[in-house]
Scaffold this motif. Sequence first.
Motif, PDB file in Angstrom:
ATOM      1  N   ASP A 200      13.146  57.187  47.193  1.00  0.00           N
ATOM      2  CA  ASP A 200      12.998  55.983  46.391  1.00  0.00           C
ATOM      3  C   ASP A 200      13.662  54.806  47.100  1.00  0.00           C
ATOM      4  OD1 ASP A 200      12.786  54.246  44.056  1.00  0.00           O
ATOM      5  OD2 ASP A 200      14.918  54.672  43.763  1.00  0.00           O
ATOM      6  N   LEU A 201      13.054  53.617  46.973  1.00  0.00           N
ATOM      7  CA  LEU A 201      13.544  52.419  47.650  1.00  0.00           C
ATOM      8  C   LEU A 201      14.998  52.139  47.330  1.00  0.00           C
ATOM      9  CD1 LEU A 201      12.738  49.947  49.382  1.00  0.00           C
ATOM     10  CD2 LEU A 201      12.133  48.778  47.251  1.00  0.00           C
ATOM     11  N   TYR A 202      15.430  52.470  46.105  1.00  0.00           N
ATOM     12  CA  TYR A 202      16.796  52.168  45.688  1.00  0.00           C
ATOM     13  C   TYR A 202      17.705  53.401  45.739  1.00  0.00           C
ATOM     14  CZ  TYR A 202      14.384  48.031  44.037  1.00  0.00           C
ATOM     15  OH  TYR A 202      13.621  46.896  43.972  1.00  0.00           O
TER      16      TYR A 202
ATOM     17  N   PRO B  59      22.577  56.786  44.284  1.00  0.00           N
ATOM     18  CA  PRO B  59      22.124  55.789  45.260  1.00  0.00           C
ATOM     19  C   PRO B  59      23.049  55.630  46.464  1.00  0.00           C
ATOM     20  CG  PRO B  59      21.824  54.972  43.028  1.00  0.00           C
ATOM     21  CD  PRO B  59      22.596  56.255  42.919  1.00  0.00           C
TER      22      PRO B  59
ATOM     23  N   ARG C 156      17.495  56.284  44.211  1.00  0.00           N
ATOM     24  CA  ARG C 156      17.775  56.969  42.945  1.00  0.00           C
ATOM     25  C   ARG C 156      17.207  58.379  42.898  1.00  0.00           C
ATOM     26  NH1 ARG C 156      14.892  52.548  39.463  1.00  0.00           N
ATOM     27  NH2 ARG C 156      13.461  52.975  41.193  1.00  0.00           N
TER      28      ARG C 156
END
Length: 361
Positions: free
Chosen positions: A117-119, A177, A121
């Motif tokens: 996931d980009l963030y 994250p 998570r």
Amino acid sequence: NSRATVHRPGYLDYVGVKKFDGAGRVIGERRFVGLYTSAAYHADPGDIPLLRRKVARILDRAGFPAASHGYKNLRAMLHAYPRDELFQVDESTLFEVATGVLRLGDRRRTRLFLRRDLYGRFFSCLIYLPRENFNTDVRRRIQEILKSRLSGTSVEYTVQLTDAVLARIHMLVRTHPRDEPTVDASAIEAEIVKATRRWEDDLKLALAEAHGEERANPLLRRYGPAFPVAYRDTVPARTAVGDVDVIETLAEASPFAVSLYRPVEADSRTLRLRVYRLGQKLPLSASLPILENMGLEALDEDGWQVEREGAPPVFIHDFGLRSAREIERVEAVKAITEEALLKVARGAIENDAFNRLTPAA
């Protein structure tokens, strides 16, 4: 990272639309936070502008003629793609996964496709494996591998089972994250392949190593389905090859066979004895006196019935034994003890206490 408190306890989706001033600077954002309705999951991607454009660009990039099987297969695969994933995945990753799945075709292979996931998570994990290999235990094993290798805190999954040769499992492995786990997708895939391989597949490889392909194939057809589930859960395929070899020697004229061995890391008084009998079980009441007169105390027994098509069943009894005295090298007493046990079973020698001299002397 927040779950909805109404409707269903899913993780909230967040759509942000940036606001710009006349100079092109971001001055704000309109935020929509909630859950997609069922229509977002069941509607044709062509009816959802964001997905319609994404799917169209992937199809154009693939370059298949519009009427070709490749085009139709790719389009069907994208339409069946996990919907949340289709919303979130970038086009380069989607193209790589889509073409990778197409290359699988009808081949019964296991593949893993990972996306972070980009963030940070979660990891999105798409696993394709032969449908006949899939069951709840396999799914749990895959979950544990992914959770361990990706430093996950929890795992959610959905399964797609159709008439296709491959099953699809989509797993979301939730992560912190701030964590940056070292990820080797190829190594994780290899571990999943090993964990999901059927016992019959291992038996096929073991038979081929022991006897070559030509002889292994008929043996696999005969013994692949012959061993019960309890046996397959307990006995490694390589050990089963030895059992197959012994069973193949049994006949009406010689319905018994035995094998004395020592488990790995067992002490000098611990032994195990495998007894094979064609056609009927070996009564425990008959076995114990024979073993005791051989100076061997029976501690436990495992038993399995091998059902070969078109042949009488074979019963395997595996006894855990404690020797009356230490035996440093099993090889030194193995052949002579096995011979004595078989002679007692056939009635060629008496079953009396003198027999304990066989392994002892």
